[in-house]
Design a protein around this motif. Structure first.
Motif, PDB file in Angstrom:
ATOM      1  N   TYR A  87      -8.527  13.378   7.473  1.00  0.00           N
ATOM      2  CA  TYR A  87      -9.674  12.511   7.751  1.00  0.00           C
ATOM      3  C   TYR A  87      -9.529  11.788   9.093  1.00  0.00           C
ATOM      4  O   TYR A  87     -10.384  10.992   9.467  1.00  0.00           O
ATOM      5  N   GLY A  88      -8.431  12.038   9.795  1.00  0.00           N
ATOM      6  CA  GLY A  88      -8.194  11.353  11.055  1.00  0.00           C
ATOM      7  C   GLY A  88      -7.428  10.055  10.850  1.00  0.00           C
ATOM      8  O   GLY A  88      -6.918   9.782   9.758  1.00  0.00           O
ATOM      9  N   TYR A  89      -7.369   9.253  11.903  1.00  0.00           N
ATOM     10  CA  TYR A  89      -6.574   8.018  11.885  1.00  0.00           C
ATOM     11  C   TYR A  89      -7.462   6.773  11.963  1.00  0.00           C
ATOM     12  O   TYR A  89      -7.027   5.718  12.395  1.00  0.00           O
ATOM     13  N   HIS A  90      -8.710   6.926  11.547  1.00  0.00           N
ATOM     14  CA  HIS A  90      -9.665   5.827  11.717  1.00  0.00           C
ATOM     15  C   HIS A  90      -9.304   4.598  10.894  1.00  0.00           C
ATOM     16  O   HIS A  90      -9.672   3.484  11.240  1.00  0.00           O
ATOM     17  N   ARG A  91      -8.604   4.806   9.775  1.00  0.00           N
ATOM     18  CA  ARG A  91      -8.262   3.678   8.917  1.00  0.00           C
ATOM     19  C   ARG A  91      -7.333   2.682   9.612  1.00  0.00           C
ATOM     20  O   ARG A  91      -7.129   1.569   9.129  1.00  0.00           O
ATOM     21  N   ALA A  92      -6.734   3.081  10.723  1.00  0.00           N
ATOM     22  CA  ALA A  92      -5.876   2.145  11.464  1.00  0.00           C
ATOM     23  C   ALA A  92      -6.661   0.892  11.837  1.00  0.00           C
ATOM     24  O   ALA A  92      -6.108  -0.220  11.854  1.00  0.00           O
ATOM     25  N   THR A  93      -7.943   1.065  12.123  1.00  0.00           N
ATOM     26  CA  THR A  93      -8.778  -0.092  12.449  1.00  0.00           C
ATOM     27  C   THR A  93      -8.881  -1.031  11.249  1.00  0.00           C
ATOM     28  O   THR A  93      -8.754  -2.250  11.380  1.00  0.00           O
ATOM     29  N   GLY A  94      -9.083  -0.463  10.063  1.00  0.00           N
ATOM     30  CA  GLY A  94      -9.182  -1.280   8.859  1.00  0.00           C
ATOM     31  C   GLY A  94      -7.877  -1.995   8.537  1.00  0.00           C
ATOM     32  O   GLY A  94      -7.882  -3.153   8.105  1.00  0.00           O
ATOM     33  N   ILE A  95      -6.763  -1.300   8.738  1.00  0.00           N
ATOM     34  CA  ILE A  95      -5.455  -1.923   8.476  1.00  0.00           C
ATOM     35  C   ILE A  95      -5.212  -3.079   9.443  1.00  0.00           C
ATOM     36  O   ILE A  95      -4.744  -4.153   9.054  1.00  0.00           O
ATOM     37  N   ARG A 225     -12.331 -10.329   3.047  1.00  0.00           N
ATOM     38  CA  ARG A 225     -13.315  -9.673   2.176  1.00  0.00           C
ATOM     39  C   ARG A 225     -13.880  -8.424   2.845  1.00  0.00           C
ATOM     40  O   ARG A 225     -14.022  -7.372   2.216  1.00  0.00           O
ATOM     41  N   ARG A 226     -14.189  -8.541   4.135  1.00  0.00           N
ATOM     42  CA  ARG A 226     -14.757  -7.398   4.834  1.00  0.00           C
ATOM     43  C   ARG A 226     -13.748  -6.255   4.947  1.00  0.00           C
ATOM     44  O   ARG A 226     -14.090  -5.086   4.741  1.00  0.00           O
ATOM     45  N   ALA A 227     -12.502  -6.606   5.277  1.00  0.00           N
ATOM     46  CA  ALA A 227     -11.491  -5.566   5.458  1.00  0.00           C
ATOM     47  C   ALA A 227     -11.203  -4.837   4.149  1.00  0.00           C
ATOM     48  O   ALA A 227     -11.127  -3.599   4.108  1.00  0.00           O
ATOM     49  N   VAL A 228     -11.057  -5.615   3.055  1.00  0.00           N
ATOM     50  CA  VAL A 228     -10.764  -5.003   1.760  1.00  0.00           C
ATOM     51  C   VAL A 228     -11.941  -4.154   1.298  1.00  0.00           C
ATOM     52  O   VAL A 228     -11.771  -3.038   0.778  1.00  0.00           O
ATOM     53  N   SER A 229     -13.140  -4.671   1.492  1.00  0.00           N
ATOM     54  CA  SER A 229     -14.338  -3.929   1.083  1.00  0.00           C
ATOM     55  C   SER A 229     -14.418  -2.584   1.808  1.00  0.00           C
ATOM     56  O   SER A 229     -14.716  -1.552   1.202  1.00  0.00           O
ATOM     57  N   ASP A 233     -13.813   1.729   0.388  1.00  0.00           N
ATOM     58  CA  ASP A 233     -14.919   2.697   0.506  1.00  0.00           C
ATOM     59  C   ASP A 233     -16.223   2.169  -0.056  1.00  0.00           C
ATOM     60  O   ASP A 233     -16.947   2.868  -0.772  1.00  0.00           O
ATOM     61  N   SER A 234     -16.520   0.908   0.257  1.00  0.00           N
ATOM     62  CA  SER A 234     -17.828   0.390  -0.135  1.00  0.00           C
ATOM     63  C   SER A 234     -18.901   1.045   0.724  1.00  0.00           C
ATOM     64  O   SER A 234     -18.604   1.724   1.710  1.00  0.00           O
ATOM     65  N   ARG A 235     -20.148   0.843   0.343  1.00  0.00           N
ATOM     66  CA  ARG A 235     -21.260   1.417   1.090  1.00  0.00           C
ATOM     67  C   ARG A 235     -21.191   0.999   2.563  1.00  0.00           C
ATOM     68  O   ARG A 235     -20.909  -0.168   2.867  1.00  0.00           O
ATOM     69  N   ALA A 236     -21.396   1.937   3.453  1.00  0.00           N
ATOM     70  CA  ALA A 236     -21.313   1.626   4.881  1.00  0.00           C
ATOM     71  C   ALA A 236     -22.336   0.560   5.256  1.00  0.00           C
ATOM     72  O   ALA A 236     -23.507   0.643   4.855  1.00  0.00           O
ATOM     73  N   LYS A 237     -21.857  -0.436   6.004  1.00  0.00           N
ATOM     74  CA  LYS A 237     -22.741  -1.522   6.423  1.00  0.00           C
ATOM     75  C   LYS A 237     -22.773  -1.619   7.940  1.00  0.00           C
ATOM     76  O   LYS A 237     -22.021  -0.941   8.640  1.00  0.00           O
ATOM     77  N   THR A 238     -23.640  -2.494   8.423  1.00  0.00           N
ATOM     78  CA  THR A 238     -23.727  -2.706   9.861  1.00  0.00           C
ATOM     79  C   THR A 238     -22.445  -3.364  10.369  1.00  0.00           C
ATOM     80  O   THR A 238     -21.618  -3.822   9.577  1.00  0.00           O
ATOM     81  N   PHE A 239     -22.287  -3.442  11.688  1.00  0.00           N
ATOM     82  CA  PHE A 239     -21.030  -3.930  12.273  1.00  0.00           C
ATOM     83  C   PHE A 239     -20.687  -5.344  11.814  1.00  0.00           C
ATOM     84  O   PHE A 239     -19.519  -5.721  11.760  1.00  0.00           O
ATOM     85  N   ASP A 240     -21.715  -6.148  11.461  1.00  0.00           N
ATOM     86  CA  ASP A 240     -21.478  -7.520  11.021  1.00  0.00           C
ATOM     87  C   ASP A 240     -21.541  -7.669   9.499  1.00  0.00           C
ATOM     88  O   ASP A 240     -21.555  -8.795   8.981  1.00  0.00           O
TER      89      ASP A 240
END
Length: 328
Positions: A87-95, A225-229, A233-240
């Motif tokens: 899936y790539g390394y995109h989750r690094a941003t979330g971590i 809350r945003r990072a954990v959500s 894999d919660s529903r994709a939301k806008t940047f804010d």
């Protein structure tokens, strides 16, 4: 043709607008780090015994976290998917987002307890004098301009980062912009606290420190809350995180407009910058689409937005219950 460094996220080649925005964001983050390095030293030199100044100084230290997290994650997410990370390394941003949020929350909670206990104990802070060029002056007269100097830069940097966060769909950058807002508000609260001591309001210092601590904890909780959500894999939301991202609806609308599609629904997972999309389609009349039709439908959806990196279209007899029209 090989992509120039920094112009790619995973296997996604960034459009010109996003590539320019990413370059500017990197420069702003380095500028933030340089600014913070200077202000942390200046504030440390005039810290004194003020609880509000101490809280503001700690918040300045914590302000290093978002830009460092952004720059570190950027080095990781541009790596291409491989066998180990399909899936790539995109989750690094979330971590990175999660680490920064936890740090903010813990430090905010600590400062609330520390400042609150001093307020309840009615500790009277004393700001002494300092001798400069043979003259002794009240240290508060140095604290106030020192904090005032820290206000303009976060205002400017925060506004610029906020615009770029939307362009790049980067929640770490958004959190950093939010932190910049807290920075200049903290500086204002610290000035009020010092002035309060100057006019004899002993409690003003601890009260200002409590306001600053609450601001830090609020930022931490909100970002946690945003990072954990996002990691769950919660529903994709806008940047804010203000609302569901409209791209999911656009994909469904595009698919339903195709003549062989009876109905369609998609689940969109936000990987950090890009989306992974799984679309379920009910073939009209129960006739299975050809491979060419499926590929053409996928290409139409991918062309909608650069954030659609991976997309899978699955013909099904009925839509998943969680994606049925009533729950969309």
């Amino acid at each position: 043709m090989r992509a120039e460094p920094g112009a790619r996220i995973g296997r996604t080649e960034l459009p010109d607008e996003q590539r320019d925005a990413l370059r500017l964001a990197v420069r702003l983050e380095w500028a933030s780090i340089a600014f913070l390095a200077v202000t942390v030293v200046i504030v440390a030199l005039v810290l004194g015994s003020s609880q509000a100044m101490r809280a503001a100084w700690i918040e300045d230290l914590l302000s290093f976290l978002p830009p460092i997290a952004f720059l570190a994650a950027r080095l990781v997410v541009r790596r291409r998917p491989d066998q180990r990370h399909p899936y790539g390394y995109h989750r690094a941003t979330g971590i990175a987002h999660l680490v920064a949020a936890v740090s903010l929350l813990v430090m905010g909670a600590y400062l609330i307890v520390d400042s609150g206990s001093k307020l309840l104990a009615a500790e009277h802070p004393a700001i002494g004098g300092v001798t400069l060029f043979g003259e002794t002056i009240w240290l508060g007269w140095l604290m106030i301009p020192a904090m005032a100097l820290t206000i303009p830069a976060p205002v400017i940097l925060g506004r610029k980062k906020m615009r770029l966060a939307e362009t790049l769909h980067d929640k770490v950058l958004y959190a950093d912009a939010d932190m910049n807002k807290a920075d200049w508000m903290t500086a204002g609260a610290a000035i009020v606290g010092v002035l309060g001591i100057g006019v004899g309001l002993w409690w003003a210092d601890a009260a200002a420190a409590l306001v600053i601590a609450a601001s830090i904890a609020r930022d931490g909780w909100k970002n946690l809350r945003r990072a954990v959500s996002a990691l769950m894999d919660s529903r994709a939301k806008t940047f804010d995180d203000a609302e569901p991202h409209p791209l999911g609806r656009e994909i469904d609308k595009t698919l339903r407009a195709i003549d062989w599609v009876g109905d369609a629904a998609s689940r969109v997972r936000d990987e950090g910058h890009v989306f992974h999309v799984e679309s379920f389609v009910i073939p009209a009349g129960g006739r299975m689409p050809t491979l060419a039709q499926l590929e053409a439908a996928r290409e139409r959806c991918v062309e909608l937005d650069w954030k659609v990196q991976d997309m899978v279209i699955a013909p099904v007899a009925e839509l998943p219950e969680e994606l049925s029209r009533g729950s969309r």
